[in-house]
Design a protein around this motif. Structure first.
Motif, short mmCIF file in Angstrom:
data_model
loop_
_atom_site.label_atom_id
_atom_site.label_comp_id
_atom_site.label_asym_id
_atom_site.label_seq_id
_atom_site.Cartn_x
_atom_site.Cartn_y
_atom_site.Cartn_z
N PHE A 47 -27.41 25.99 35.33
CA PHE A 47 -27.77 24.64 34.91
C PHE A 47 -27.05 24.27 33.61
N LEU A 48 -27.04 25.19 32.65
CA LEU A 48 -26.35 24.94 31.39
C LEU A 48 -24.85 24.77 31.61
N ARG A 49 -24.30 25.58 32.50
CA ARG A 49 -22.87 25.49 32.78
C ARG A 49 -22.52 24.13 33.36
N GLY A 50 -23.37 23.61 34.25
CA GLY A 50 -23.14 22.29 34.81
C GLY A 50 -23.18 21.20 33.75
N LEU A 51 -24.12 21.30 32.82
CA LEU A 51 -24.21 20.31 31.75
C LEU A 51 -23.02 20.40 30.81
N ILE A 52 -22.59 21.62 30.47
CA ILE A 52 -21.43 21.79 29.59
C ILE A 52 -20.16 21.31 30.29
N HIS A 53 -20.00 21.61 31.58
CA HIS A 53 -18.81 21.19 32.31
C HIS A 53 -18.75 19.66 32.46
N SER A 54 -19.88 19.00 32.35
CA SER A 54 -19.86 17.54 32.47
C SER A 54 -19.78 16.87 31.10
N ASP A 55 -20.72 17.15 30.23
CA ASP A 55 -20.79 16.45 28.94
C ASP A 55 -20.70 17.38 27.73
N GLY A 56 -20.09 18.53 27.91
CA GLY A 56 -19.99 19.47 26.80
C GLY A 56 -18.59 20.03 26.65
N CYS A 57 -18.41 20.88 25.65
CA CYS A 57 -17.12 21.51 25.42
C CYS A 57 -17.29 22.73 24.52
N ARG A 58 -16.26 23.54 24.50
CA ARG A 58 -16.17 24.67 23.56
C ARG A 58 -14.92 24.44 22.72
N ILE A 59 -15.10 24.39 21.41
CA ILE A 59 -13.96 24.14 20.52
C ILE A 59 -13.87 25.26 19.49
N THR A 60 -12.76 25.30 18.79
CA THR A 60 -12.57 26.26 17.72
C THR A 60 -12.37 25.51 16.41
N ASN A 61 -13.31 25.65 15.51
CA ASN A 61 -13.18 25.09 14.17
C ASN A 61 -12.46 26.08 13.26
N TRP A 62 -11.93 25.58 12.15
CA TRP A 62 -11.26 26.49 11.22
C TRP A 62 -11.44 25.98 9.79
N THR A 63 -11.31 26.91 8.89
CA THR A 63 -11.38 26.58 7.48
C THR A 63 -10.53 27.58 6.72
N THR A 64 -10.26 27.30 5.48
CA THR A 64 -9.47 28.22 4.65
C THR A 64 -10.28 28.62 3.42
N ARG A 65 -10.06 29.85 3.01
CA ARG A 65 -10.68 30.36 1.78
C ARG A 65 -9.64 31.17 1.01
N THR A 66 -9.80 31.15 -0.28
CA THR A 66 -8.91 31.92 -1.13
C THR A 66 -9.58 33.24 -1.48
N VAL A 67 -8.96 34.32 -1.03
CA VAL A 67 -9.50 35.66 -1.27
C VAL A 67 -8.45 36.47 -2.03
N GLY A 68 -8.78 36.89 -3.24
CA GLY A 68 -7.83 37.66 -4.04
C GLY A 68 -6.56 36.90 -4.32
N GLY A 69 -6.72 35.59 -4.50
CA GLY A 69 -5.55 34.77 -4.79
C GLY A 69 -4.72 34.40 -3.58
N VAL A 70 -5.16 34.83 -2.39
CA VAL A 70 -4.43 34.54 -1.16
C VAL A 70 -5.29 33.64 -0.26
#
Length: 261
Positions: free
Chosen positions: A173-196
């Motif tokens: 049931f969840l798969r049907g709802l996601i396949h119609s009105d849903g999605c899987r995306i990849t978000n991203w962000t950046t952080r400075t760790v040890g000056g990098v």
């Protein structure tokens, strides 16, 4: 009135290929009577003309592929509708599929074939998409949520027998709802760790719908399978966005649903 032996003889003749009129002539019985005997015999063996063109668990007691139905129900609530113009004798079910996801379109057609095994769905081309379409007199038996107007403008509630199926097959049931009105995306962000500066990516699932009833069906099912979620409602669109972002919950969704393809 005719002896049972006469009726049985008529049935045997017609089963062997002898026509109704010829059978009536040979036995000296009215043609209408012989036709009725033939009708009763076909009904007894589930062979009435047109009977094999439809399957229905409610009208005929047919078996229903419940897993496939749970998936198709989710699709119908998201991107499906039933059309019954006055000029058409039989209503039709449309599930609209974006051409970007051919794998989803194949899954939709497969589910339709499993739920309606005696019918032949087709694909109707539209700009940027295809409608997976099937005709049946029993569509409203399978989808009693059908009604006039848009889904978000009327109450959408599952019948007890539908809820029982969703409870048994929640991921479909969840798969049907996601396949119609849903999605899987990849978000991203950046952080400075040890000056990098480092880039971090994290996937999440989204489901968007305008019907509060359909959103509640989605979130209630997420609760049932142990998936944590958050909802927001942008004022500009009136749509409700449900997101799944926790790492463990995303992994669980990946194991059962995965991205569209």
């Amino acid at each position: 009135m005719y002896e049972p032996s006469v009726r049985e003889q008529a049935v045997q003749l017609m089963r062997s290929g002898v026509g109704t009129a010829e059978t009536a002539r040979r036995l000296g019985a009215p043609r209408g009577t012989v036709s009725w005997w033939k009708h009763q015999d076909l009904a007894k063996h589930g062979q009435l003309p047109g009977r094999k063109q439809s399957t229905c668990m409610h009208c005929f007691g047919d078996e229903l592929n419940r897993s496939a139905y749970s998936y198709l129900l989710g699709l119908y609530l998201g991107d499906g509708h039933i059309s019954h113009p006055a000029q058409h004798k039989v209503p039709s079910l449309f599930i609209t599929c974006d051409d970007k996801w051919p794998g989803v379109m194949n899954a939709v057609e497969s589910a339709v074939r499993q739920v309606f095994p005696t019918l032949k769905p087709c694909r109707v081309r539209r700009p940027g998409c295809h409608n997976v379409k099937v005709y049946s007199k029993h569509l409203t038996c399978h989808f009693p949520q059908h009604g006039p107007g848009k889904k978000h403008e009327r109450t959408i509630a599952l019948q007890p027998w539908q809820q029982e199926i969703v409870d048994a097959h929640p991921w479909e049931f969840l798969r049907g709802l996601i396949h119609s009105d849903g999605c899987r995306i990849t978000n991203w962000t950046t952080r400075t760790v040890g000056g990098v500066e480092k880039r971090y990516e994290y996937p999440r699932y989204f489901f968007t719908n305008t019907s509060t009833d359909i959103v509640h069906l989605f979130t209630d099912t997420l609760d049932a399978v142990g998936v944590r979620w958050k909802a927001s409602s942008p004022r500009s669109t009136g749509q409700i966005n449900v997101s799944v972002a926790r790492k463990a919950c995303v992994a669980l969704m990946d194991a059962h649903i995965g991205p569209k393809h």
